[in-house]
Scaffold this active site. Structure first.
Site, PDB file in Angstrom:
ATOM      1  N   ARG A 139       1.149  -0.821   0.135  1.00  0.00           N
ATOM      2  CA  ARG A 139      -0.021  -0.374  -0.363  1.00  0.00           C
ATOM      3  C   ARG A 139       1.044   1.554  -0.148  1.00  0.00           C
ATOM      4  O   ARG A 139       0.754   2.488  -0.592  1.00  0.00           O
ATOM      5  CB  ARG A 139      -1.054   0.648   1.220  1.00  0.00           C
ATOM      6  CG  ARG A 139      -1.722   1.209   1.370  1.00  0.00           C
ATOM      7  CD  ARG A 139      -2.733   0.779   1.779  1.00  0.00           C
ATOM      8  NE  ARG A 139      -3.159   0.179   2.965  1.00  0.00           N
ATOM      9  CZ  ARG A 139      -2.882   0.532   4.041  1.00  0.00           C
ATOM     10  NH1 ARG A 139      -2.353   1.540   4.418  1.00  0.00           N
ATOM     11  NH2 ARG A 139      -2.768  -0.147   5.654  1.00  0.00           N
ATOM     12  N   ASP A 161      -5.011  19.110 -15.394  1.00  0.00           N
ATOM     13  CA  ASP A 161      -5.366  17.781 -16.170  1.00  0.00           C
ATOM     14  C   ASP A 161      -5.239  17.602 -16.813  1.00  0.00           C
ATOM     15  O   ASP A 161      -5.421  18.032 -18.037  1.00  0.00           O
ATOM     16  CB  ASP A 161      -7.268  17.562 -15.989  1.00  0.00           C
ATOM     17  CG  ASP A 161      -7.924  15.988 -16.499  1.00  0.00           C
ATOM     18  OD1 ASP A 161      -6.931  15.526 -16.717  1.00  0.00           O
ATOM     19  OD2 ASP A 161      -8.338  15.823 -15.710  1.00  0.00           O
TER      20      ASP A 161
HETATM   21  C1  LIG Z   1     -11.708   9.620 -17.397  1.00  0.00           C
HETATM   22  C2  LIG Z   1     -11.055  11.138 -17.341  1.00  0.00           C
HETATM   23  C3  LIG Z   1     -10.959  11.760 -15.520  1.00  0.00           C
HETATM   24  C4  LIG Z   1     -11.506  10.281 -14.047  1.00  0.00           C
HETATM   25  O1  LIG Z   1     -10.406   9.263 -14.318  1.00  0.00           O
HETATM   26  P1  LIG Z   1     -10.699   7.527 -14.229  1.00  0.00           P
HETATM   27  O2  LIG Z   1      -9.841   7.363 -14.651  1.00  0.00           O
HETATM   28  O3  LIG Z   1     -12.316   7.574 -14.457  1.00  0.00           O
HETATM   29  O4  LIG Z   1     -11.256   7.656 -12.836  1.00  0.00           O
HETATM   30  C5  LIG Z   1     -10.897  12.798 -15.109  1.00  0.00           C
HETATM   31  N1  LIG Z   1     -10.276  13.449 -15.844  1.00  0.00           N
HETATM   32  C6  LIG Z   1     -10.151  13.534 -17.424  1.00  0.00           C
HETATM   33  C7  LIG Z   1     -10.153  14.573 -18.487  1.00  0.00           C
HETATM   34  C8  LIG Z   1     -10.583  12.308 -18.416  1.00  0.00           C
HETATM   35  O5  LIG Z   1     -11.287  12.149 -19.251  1.00  0.00           O
END
Ligand SMILES: *Cc1c(COP(=O)(O)O)cnc(C)c1O
Length: 377
Positions: A48, A172
């Site tokens: 973990r 992101d």
């Molecule tokens: C899919 C996605 C997420 C979330 O990711 P998961 O792996 O589904 O939890 C966050 N930001 C963007 C831009 C995504 O496409």
């Protein structure tokens, strides 16, 4: 070794010391032998906290993003949540009006319970971002290009703004991937990925990651939180994502080529109202995208002239492209976002999102053309 194609293939890729195996071992061990007073033999104690398969994945992610350290998580949402929950109670953060639905849910439903409040803002409008800053704003979250409208944010401008305000900038980078855009080099402090998408790349593994510009106190706090709260990635998943990362730059080139061809084809069709693709000169922030991205990615969305009915007709008439959520895999996926966004959809009813896959572009163009022609007829 600095070019991303080479880093993708070799970072974290030393042959196994014991056997010479090129494909790395999947270390399933939950626990590692240590000395009587907890002395670690190779740095590991319990899965973990850290494990050797995950270490290799974190090495390649950090290398590709140009970061000092990376942390892998069980999903993109786990990564995002772990970073946001690391903010001190009472913090305020900004997030994009157009963004991944899960972030909007965190900001509206869950983070306020933890004493964290967020304000949604148009990140492409610097004045709007400045106006939304509060004394307690500790973090600006950007998603560029964004889901599902492919909005583009100027990372350099926002990182300067964040720094002046004493806030962190988190990006992101799921849609662009480090192949097309490196937010840390443009001043971001943390990059987040859903490695479920392009980095995993084969629609068969869930994962998330944070990459930090500096191995500093923030990184240590988030690593500790991951360890204690247990949002960890399974070793087999780490191995699959690592395998995906090796071919990421090569795959991205095809995704970009296909998406550009499809965007141009859609933009020329009379049934289409507007195409959202940062590579089109008509895109609202094409100039920013051209400056901060090396290519424009494999995601696009478009709006139909005939409203919701036309969008559903086109989605239903596609034969090659598959109606499914998610993105970044080899197969082209189409989604009527408003239908999957719950009771109060954020997306326009006439919008379809496309994750452009790795098929031959002529086959994709033929499929979308027949679906649009059929729906217009
Ligand atoms: C899919 C996605 C997420 C979330 O990711 P998961 O792996 O589904 O939890 C966050 N930001 C963007 C831009 C995504 O496409």
């Amino acid at each position: 070794m600095t070019r991303i194609e080479t880093l993708a293939v070799h970072a974290g890729g030393e042959p196994d010391k014991e056997t010479g195996a090129l494909s790395p071992p999947i270390h399933l061990a939950t626990t590692f032998q240590h000395g009587p007073a907890g002395e670690r033999r190779a740095g590991y104690e319990y899965q973990r906290e850290q494990n050797p398969t995950q270490d290799r994945l974190e090495a390649v992610l950090a290398a590709m993003e140009g970061g000092a350290a990376a942390l892998a998580f069980a999903s993109g949402m786990a990564a995002m949540n772990c970073l946001l929950e690391s903010l001190p109670a009472g913090s305020h953060f900004l997030y994009p009006l157009d963004c991944y639905t899960g972030l909007r849910s965190l900001a509206n439903e869950f983070l306020p319970e933890r004493g964290l409040t967020g304000t949604a803002v148009d990140m492409a409008d610097g004045d709007a971002v400045r106006a939304a800053l509060q004394p307690a704003t500790r973090l600006i979250w950007v998603e560029t290009p964004s889901n599902p409208r492919l909005e583009v944010t100027d990372l350099s401008e926002l990182s300067a703004l964040a720094r002046t305000h004493g806030a962190l900038l988190a990006a992101d980078n799921t849609f662009a991937t480090p192949v097309l855009q490196r937010p840390l080099a443009l001043g971001a402090d943390v990059v987040m990925h859903s490695t479920t998408k392009y980095i995993g790349g084969h629609s068969d593994v869930m994962g998330g990651a944070l990459v930090f510009a500096r191995a500093d106190d923030l990184h240590a706090r988030v690593a500790h939180r991951r360890h204690v709260t247990g949002n960890i990635l399974a070793p087999f998943s780490a191995w699959l994502i690592l395998r995906g990362a090796r071919s990421l730059p090569a795959r991205l080139a095809w995704h970009c080529r296909n998406a550009r061809a499809l965007a141009e084809c859609l933009a020329a069709h009379p049934a289409v109202e507007i195409v959202h693709y940062p590579g089109l000169a008509s895109h609202r922030n094409h100039d920013v995208a051209a400056r901060q991205m090396s290519d424009f990615g494999g995601m696009l969305s478009f709006q139909l002239k005939g409203g919701r009915e036309a969008a559903l007709r086109v989605a239903g008439a596609l034969k090659l492209a598959i109606n499914a959520t998610s993105l970044g895999g080899p197969e082209t996926l189409v989604e009527h976002r408003a239908s999957v966004e719950g009771a109060t959809p954020h997306s326009a009813q006439n919008l379809l999102r496309v994750s452009v896959g790795l098929e031959h572009p002529d086959d994709l163009l033929a499929d979308f053309s027949q679906a649009l022609d059929a729906s217009a007829a």
